[in-house]
Design an enzyme around this catalytic site. Sequence first.
Site, PDB file in Angstrom:
ATOM      1  CD  GLU A 117      -2.162  -1.526   2.865  1.00  0.00           C
ATOM      2  OE1 GLU A 117      -2.188  -0.577   3.681  1.00  0.00           O
ATOM      3  OE2 GLU A 117      -2.487  -2.693   3.161  1.00  0.00           O
ATOM      4  CE  LYS A 119       5.071   5.533   6.670  1.00  0.00           C
ATOM      5  NZ  LYS A 119       5.245   6.958   6.847  1.00  0.00           N
ATOM      6  CG  ASP A 121       4.456  12.751   4.521  1.00  0.00           C
ATOM      7  OD1 ASP A 121       4.237  12.414   5.698  1.00  0.00           O
ATOM      8  OD2 ASP A 121       5.328  13.559   4.187  1.00  0.00           O
ATOM      9  CE1 TYR A 221      -3.190   3.406   8.092  1.00  0.00           C
ATOM     10  CE2 TYR A 221      -3.292   4.992   6.308  1.00  0.00           C
ATOM     11  CZ  TYR A 221      -2.966   4.682   7.609  1.00  0.00           C
ATOM     12  OH  TYR A 221      -2.433   5.644   8.415  1.00  0.00           O
ATOM     13  CE  LYS A 309       9.596   6.448   5.748  1.00  0.00           C
ATOM     14  NZ  LYS A 309       9.935   7.668   6.380  1.00  0.00           N
ATOM     15  CB  CYS A 403      32.707  17.664  26.448  1.00  0.00           C
ATOM     16  SG  CYS A 403      31.003  18.231  26.448  1.00  0.00           S
ATOM     17  CB  CYS A 406      31.108  19.614  30.754  1.00  0.00           C
ATOM     18  SG  CYS A 406      31.580  17.990  30.168  1.00  0.00           S
ATOM     19  CB  CYS A 427      30.609  14.455  26.702  1.00  0.00           C
ATOM     20  SG  CYS A 427      30.639  15.079  28.393  1.00  0.00           S
ATOM     21  CB  CYS A 434      27.992  17.465  30.550  1.00  0.00           C
ATOM     22  SG  CYS A 434      28.092  18.199  28.911  1.00  0.00           S
TER      23      CYS A 434
HETATM   24  S1  IVH Z   1      -0.521   0.713   8.863  1.00  0.00           S
HETATM   25  C1  IVH Z   1       1.195  -0.661  12.913  1.00  0.00           C
HETATM   26  N1  IVH Z   1      -0.792   1.488   6.420  1.00  0.00           N
HETATM   27  O1  IVH Z   1       2.474   5.419   8.515  1.00  0.00           O
HETATM   28  C2  IVH Z   1       0.623  -0.352  11.573  1.00  0.00           C
HETATM   29  N2  IVH Z   1       0.148   3.050   7.941  1.00  0.00           N
HETATM   30  O2  IVH Z   1       4.782   4.808  10.419  1.00  0.00           O
HETATM   31  C3  IVH Z   1       0.835   1.065  11.165  1.00  0.00           C
HETATM   32  N3  IVH Z   1       0.685   5.237   6.983  1.00  0.00           N
HETATM   33  O3  IVH Z   1       1.159   6.449  11.575  1.00  0.00           O
HETATM   34  C4  IVH Z   1      -0.221   1.624  10.360  1.00  0.00           C
HETATM   35  N4  IVH Z   1      -0.004   4.776   4.945  1.00  0.00           N
HETATM   36  O4  IVH Z   1       0.178   7.458   9.507  1.00  0.00           O
HETATM   37  C5  IVH Z   1      -0.370   1.846   7.634  1.00  0.00           C
HETATM   38  N5  IVH Z   1      -1.148   1.995   4.199  1.00  0.00           N
HETATM   39  C6  IVH Z   1      -0.718   2.375   5.419  1.00  0.00           C
HETATM   40  C7  IVH Z   1      -0.195   3.660   5.686  1.00  0.00           C
HETATM   41  C8  IVH Z   1       0.238   3.960   6.978  1.00  0.00           C
HETATM   42  C9  IVH Z   1       0.523   5.699   5.738  1.00  0.00           C
HETATM   43  C10 IVH Z   1       1.277   6.009   8.081  1.00  0.00           C
HETATM   44  C11 IVH Z   1       0.419   6.102   9.316  1.00  0.00           C
HETATM   45  C12 IVH Z   1       1.254   5.621  10.456  1.00  0.00           C
HETATM   46  C13 IVH Z   1       2.627   5.639   9.877  1.00  0.00           C
HETATM   47  C14 IVH Z   1       3.449   4.506  10.465  1.00  0.00           C
END
Ligand code: IVH
Length: 672
Positions: A117, A119, A121, A221, A309, A403, A406, A427, A434
């Site tokens: 899926e 991701k 933002d 999702y 990513k 450092c 300190c 440090c 410190c």
């Molecule tokens: S699943 C534990 N599915 O990514 C499962 N998250 O780093 C986590 N996000 O806070 C959620 N698209 O805001 C899931 N298809 C997707 C997503 C998704 C974006 C974001 C979501 C979450 C963050 C996790």
Amino acid sequence: MSSSNIKKKYFSKINEIKKHNQHYFEKNNPKISDSEYDKLKNQIFELEKKYTFLKSKDSPSNTIGFRPSKNFLKSNHRIPMLSLSNAFDLEDLNNFEKKIFNFLNLDKGTKLEYSVEPKIDGISASLTYKNGELTKGLSRGNGYEGELITENLKTILDIPSKLKGNNFPEDIDIRGEVFIENKDFQKIKENFANPRNAASGSLRQKNPSETKKIPLKFIAYTFGFIKNFKIIKQSEFLEFLKEWGFKTSKFNKIIEGTNNLQKNHIEFEKIRYDLDYDVDGLVYKINDFKLQDRLGFVANAPRWAIAHKFSADSSFSEILDIDVQVGRTGALTPVAKIKPVNIGGVVVSNATLHNEDEIIRKDIRIGDAVKVERAGDVIPHVLSVDISKRTNYSKKYIFPEKCPSCGSKIVKEFNLITKKYDAVKRCPSEGFKCQKIAIEKIKHFVSKDALNIEGLGKKVVEKFWELKLIKLPQDIFSLDYKKIESLDGWGKLSVANLKFAIENAKKISMEKFIYSLGIRHIGQENSKLLSKYFKSAKKFVEINEGFNFNNLLNIDGMGDTQVNSLKRFFADRTNNLVVNKLNEYLDVSNQQNIKTGKFQNKTFMITGKLEGISRAEAKSLIEKNAGRFVSNVSKKLNYLIIGQNPTSKKVKKAKELKIQVIDQDKWQKLLN
Ligand code: IVH
């Protein structure tokens, strides 16, 4: 008043509000309270109403309120909203899959199915539907507790107020991403650094009618809590979401194997910018819910999912100077001050150089032309030097011996696991000696995953430190509020909010308390282990009174590194003082064995290899049934489980201590 004077008055107010918008949104550092802001806004409205010739593109009547409220009520998520770990390349993906294979003890030939899926933002939100009706909407917040923004979420057209059809669970939390499309962002971009901020800002307007003015979108999702509903796969759930009236991504698909994931990633990256919203990677989830369930979670992220990513944005700049920052654990990080440059929509003026070895390896000098990379929310870093542009004025950087805060002599630590010296210089100052370390410790103490005190951000902590309002964490509980109220940017309302947030933060779980201390190598997962072990804050605080630290080595997951760090921490007088004082101020709830199950109060240990199940999964099964897993044979052990090729010494010792020695079959019978 003459019309020119009216205009003068009007535009001075417009300029003022513009300035405050900037402080609030771009610098995240408001100078006036919400009510003062509203007053200013109303004065502008009044003038515009009275003198119809007044007009400005910057008027709040055009740009709407845009000031999200910080004062929403909070509510707990029934199931925490956790994050995802990241992968950047095929190697990361293979490691991710390898861990899954090991945990589930799968045959090499097994093909794992992933739900893939995009991701997006944006800002995640959780929607509770009871009998098909939207009853509650929460922001993610700190993952455990979110803000109640039901009415704001209801204004989003993609969010149905009633689930369609009649085949849905009677109670479910549906989760997804709230975001803004780029074309809509263009219209309001003066007010926000990026689309994500815009979505967050408009979603958190005090007045839901303000939220409604911005066309926010929602893509669903996943789910949190769900009552009595049988679904066996993520892909099936995504179909249900559509049936219930949600939008899901049209790019969702099923893929087998990491090589295919990688291929798909490369293809998707090509079309990434054709989409009208920001996507910063792809999420891969094991499709089968049964497997997801077996895999469970580690710390804050599921074992069954990962975010792959996209490669970062980069740009070219010049190194003006190099600074050394001191972190909470004493780590010294060289940071390049660079000529400000816009990288993928964000102005960057600092870029990390990681450590001294990296500076040497990349031969980075002050004055060099460099390539700087920025990926999502990760700190920008210097990628490489353009040697062809180097002049005679470039200057080699000499890493300090002491450092900068300190003056302690800097050390490199020997890593017990890798058997190598760390690349990072530190440090070595313990406790709060410190100054820079002390400030970072306080920032950690109030941060999201620790006490989570809203209104005490990093900048505020620094300011309070400068003004000697805080020196040690406990000083937060005896702040001079009169003095704070008189500070620039503070007022009655903001002080009242801060007071409230601090009062609220006093009630805290034991694991968060331990985590908040910022003891090196004791992160969230180890804090959990320690709180389970000590059970009460009192016992933990009194650790110095005749406790043998080596006992902690019996806890599965604790090693020499952690135990040595605890010893060091508690050998420092100030640390002890801080821990004691904090225990007085805070209301730390004792770790209760809330979990009930077949194995309650029972401890287990495994020696040898089990058949058809990994050790990690066996451990997780024991813990799911409220049992405890230990890594040492002692009187406290209840069961020693023997697999193939057990260590005879362990078996012998167990028998001597009259501990029940059982085989895998017997253990599995106990389990069922
Ligand atoms: S699943 C534990 N599915 O990514 C499962 N998250 O780093 C986590 N996000 O806070 C959620 N698209 O805001 C899931 N298809 C997707 C997503 C998704 C974006 C974001 C979501 C979450 C963050 C996790």
